[in-house]
Design a protein around this motif. Structure first.
Motif, PDB file in Angstrom:
ATOM      1  N   UNK A  22      18.334  43.836 -61.155  1.00 33.23           N
ATOM      2  CA  UNK A  22      19.346  42.789 -61.244  1.00 33.23           C
ATOM      3  C   UNK A  22      19.699  42.415 -59.810  1.00 33.23           C
ATOM      4  N   UNK A  23      19.383  41.179 -59.422  1.00 35.80           N
ATOM      5  CA  UNK A  23      19.516  40.784 -58.020  1.00 35.80           C
ATOM      6  C   UNK A  23      20.348  39.516 -57.878  1.00 35.80           C
ATOM      7  N   UNK A  60      33.562  47.520 -58.971  1.00 39.39           N
ATOM      8  CA  UNK A  60      32.817  46.611 -59.848  1.00 39.39           C
ATOM      9  C   UNK A  60      33.272  46.663 -61.308  1.00 39.39           C
ATOM     10  N   UNK A  61      34.311  47.421 -61.597  1.00 39.34           N
ATOM     11  CA  UNK A  61      34.750  47.558 -62.988  1.00 39.34           C
ATOM     12  C   UNK A  61      35.031  46.215 -63.677  1.00 39.34           C
ATOM     13  N   UNK A 134      21.578  51.557 -55.472  1.00 36.41           N
ATOM     14  CA  UNK A 134      21.337  50.795 -54.246  1.00 36.41           C
ATOM     15  C   UNK A 134      21.574  49.311 -54.484  1.00 36.41           C
ATOM     16  N   UNK A 135      21.167  48.810 -55.649  1.00 35.40           N
ATOM     17  CA  UNK A 135      21.384  47.400 -55.951  1.00 35.40           C
ATOM     18  C   UNK A 135      22.862  47.087 -56.166  1.00 35.40           C
ATOM     19  N   UNK A 136      23.616  48.018 -56.722  1.00 37.30           N
ATOM     20  CA  UNK A 136      25.058  47.778 -56.831  1.00 37.30           C
ATOM     21  C   UNK A 136      25.671  47.570 -55.446  1.00 37.30           C
ATOM     22  N   UNK A 137      25.134  48.285 -54.456  1.00 38.85           N
ATOM     23  CA  UNK A 137      25.635  48.155 -53.083  1.00 38.85           C
ATOM     24  C   UNK A 137      25.168  46.894 -52.387  1.00 38.85           C
ATOM     25  N   UNK A 138      23.933  46.471 -52.638  1.00 36.00           N
ATOM     26  CA  UNK A 138      23.329  45.408 -51.825  1.00 36.00           C
ATOM     27  C   UNK A 138      23.192  44.063 -52.536  1.00 36.00           C
ATOM     28  N   UNK A 140      25.200  43.149 -55.450  1.00 34.09           N
ATOM     29  CA  UNK A 140      26.443  42.764 -56.113  1.00 34.09           C
ATOM     30  C   UNK A 140      27.576  42.537 -55.111  1.00 34.09           C
ATOM     31  N   UNK A 141      27.248  42.282 -53.861  1.00 31.90           N
ATOM     32  CA  UNK A 141      28.265  42.214 -52.803  1.00 31.90           C
ATOM     33  C   UNK A 141      29.307  41.124 -53.057  1.00 31.90           C
ATOM     34  N   UNK A 142      28.925  40.049 -53.708  1.00 31.60           N
ATOM     35  CA  UNK A 142      29.888  38.969 -53.980  1.00 31.60           C
ATOM     36  C   UNK A 142      31.047  39.438 -54.843  1.00 31.60           C
ATOM     37  N   UNK A 143      30.871  40.568 -55.537  1.00 31.74           N
ATOM     38  CA  UNK A 143      31.890  41.038 -56.457  1.00 31.74           C
ATOM     39  C   UNK A 143      32.489  42.380 -56.036  1.00 31.74           C
ATOM     40  N   UNK A 144      32.155  42.851 -54.829  1.00 31.52           N
ATOM     41  CA  UNK A 144      32.780  44.083 -54.337  1.00 31.52           C
ATOM     42  C   UNK A 144      34.271  43.843 -54.101  1.00 31.52           C
ATOM     43  N   UNK A 145      35.045  44.871 -54.307  1.00 25.54           N
ATOM     44  CA  UNK A 145      36.479  44.773 -54.033  1.00 25.54           C
ATOM     45  C   UNK A 145      36.713  44.648 -52.524  1.00 25.54           C
ATOM     46  N   UNK A 146      37.848  44.118 -52.147  1.00 23.38           N
ATOM     47  CA  UNK A 146      38.231  44.112 -50.750  1.00 23.38           C
ATOM     48  C   UNK A 146      38.391  45.538 -50.245  1.00 23.38           C
ATOM     49  N   UNK A 147      37.806  45.853 -49.095  1.00 25.90           N
ATOM     50  CA  UNK A 147      37.880  47.207 -48.553  1.00 25.90           C
ATOM     51  C   UNK A 147      36.832  48.146 -49.077  1.00 25.90           C
ATOM     52  N   UNK A 148      35.879  47.640 -49.878  1.00 28.04           N
ATOM     53  CA  UNK A 148      34.816  48.504 -50.400  1.00 28.04           C
ATOM     54  C   UNK A 148      33.973  49.048 -49.257  1.00 28.04           C
TER      55      UNK A 148
END
Length: 335
Positions: A22-23, A60-61, A134-138, A140-148
């Motif tokens: 999922x990219x 990402x919840x 690794x994909x959750x980190x790289x 999904x960045x548009x949806x990371x919380x502030x300060x992640x």
């Protein structure tokens, strides 16, 4: 939990997975979209526990829902027996196998968690546990919380990949190689490999707070899920019994440091962990009797790792409280 086979009485993990990704650009046909996918896990499984931690650390919840299977399963599949009626409330299925078969009606391999399911289609997208996080980190960045936190920092990736490779082959999988050894020679070799790596990790962490330096990365997530299970399961059940974790000063302090960091210890369900290994692995534990110990309150004691400097989240911030409905049940943690 990944499947394995025996080769000349030694345990070899089946590492063939559904490797779709999922990219952000949807290049594999699965674009990142909030609300479209469901992460299916079991709190008992160390590989799934990684995904639970990373999802929580990155915040990402709200965009990636999570279904939780029970700690035990039959030879067929992980089941949603923790949910009312034994059915996942989003996917509407009683077992994750249904989502595998929806995509591949003759799916020939083990039914594993973690898995990510496309909710509209009801099909598994991927169960490639190492790539998922690794994909959750790289991706999904548009949806990371502030300060992640940056759990896979680009400047460290070459060294980090090598560290994670050794952690996986020698420790994460090493405990299984000990536990499922089918003859003495295979067990002896597996035991020596495991504790050689344990000693290497202890040396590495003696002078640095985390595996890659001053803040947490995915490397720490991958090691932590094995350390959290070491005394409750691997030391006795898998015969990894040179010493308990609590008898390894550096690794025990390091593990407590992580456990007390939001996003780590609040995902650990010791009751589910023990239920899974002792009840499901009847080839190792024929009676299915689950031990009452070990004592767990030590996880909450002072660790002193702050003296090494660094900050767990670097310039970022800890995640907030565990999302409603995702808390580890009362009495299942280190209390």
């Amino acid at each position: 939990m990944a499947q394995g086979t025996y080769v000349e009485k030694s345990y070899e993990r089946d590492t063939t997975y559904i490797t779709d990704r999922i990219t952000a650009d949807g290049s594999d046909g699965w674009p990142v979209e909030p609300g479209r996918y469901r992460l299916v896990v079991s709190r008992a499984c160390p590989w799934a526990n990684r995904a639970i931690i990373v999802r929580r650390l990155l915040g990402l919840e709200p965009v990636l829902s999570m279904g939780v299977c029970g700690p035990t399963h039959d030879a067929d599949s992980w089941t949603f027996d923790l949910d009312p009626g034994g059915v996942d409330p989003v996917l509407g299925i009683p077992r994750i196998k249904d989502a595998y078969l929806k995509r591949y009606p003759d799916y020939p391999r083990g039914i594993t968690v973690p898995a990510i399911v496309d909710v509209p289609r009801g099909e598994v997208v991927t169960n490639d546990f190492a790539q998922i996080t690794l994909d959750l980190s790289t991706e999904w960045t548009a949806f990371h919380r502030g300060g992640a936190p940056d759990l896979y920092p680009e400047p460290l990736r070459a060294e980090m990949d090598e560290v994670m490779r050794r952690v996986y082959t020698e420790v994460n999988n090493g405990v299984y190689r000990c536990g499922f050894a089918g003859e003495q020679e295979a067990y002896d070799k597996a035991y020596d490999r495991l504790f050689t790596a344990i000693d290497w990790l202890s040396d590495r962490l003696e002078s640095r707070r985390f595996l890659m330096g001053d803040s947490i990365t995915e490397a720490d997530v991958r090691l932590f899920t094995t350390l959290a299970r070491f005394d409750p399961v691997y030391h006795g059940h898998f015969k990894c019994n040179r010493t308990t974790l609590t008898e390894m000063p550096v690794l025990w302090a390091y593990a407590r440091d992580l456990f007390q960091t939001p996003g780590f210890g609040d995902t650990i369900d010791f009751v589910d962990i023990k239920a899974h290994y002792y009840e499901v692995h009847r080839d190792v534990n024929p009676t299915g009797v689950v031990p009452k110990g070990p004592e767990l309150s030590g996880w909450l004691t002072e660790h002193g790792r702050e003296a090494l400097g660094g900050k767990p989240f670097g310039e970022g911030t800890p995640p907030g409280p565990v999302a409603d409905g995702e808390q580890v049940p009362a009495g299942h943690g280190a209390v």
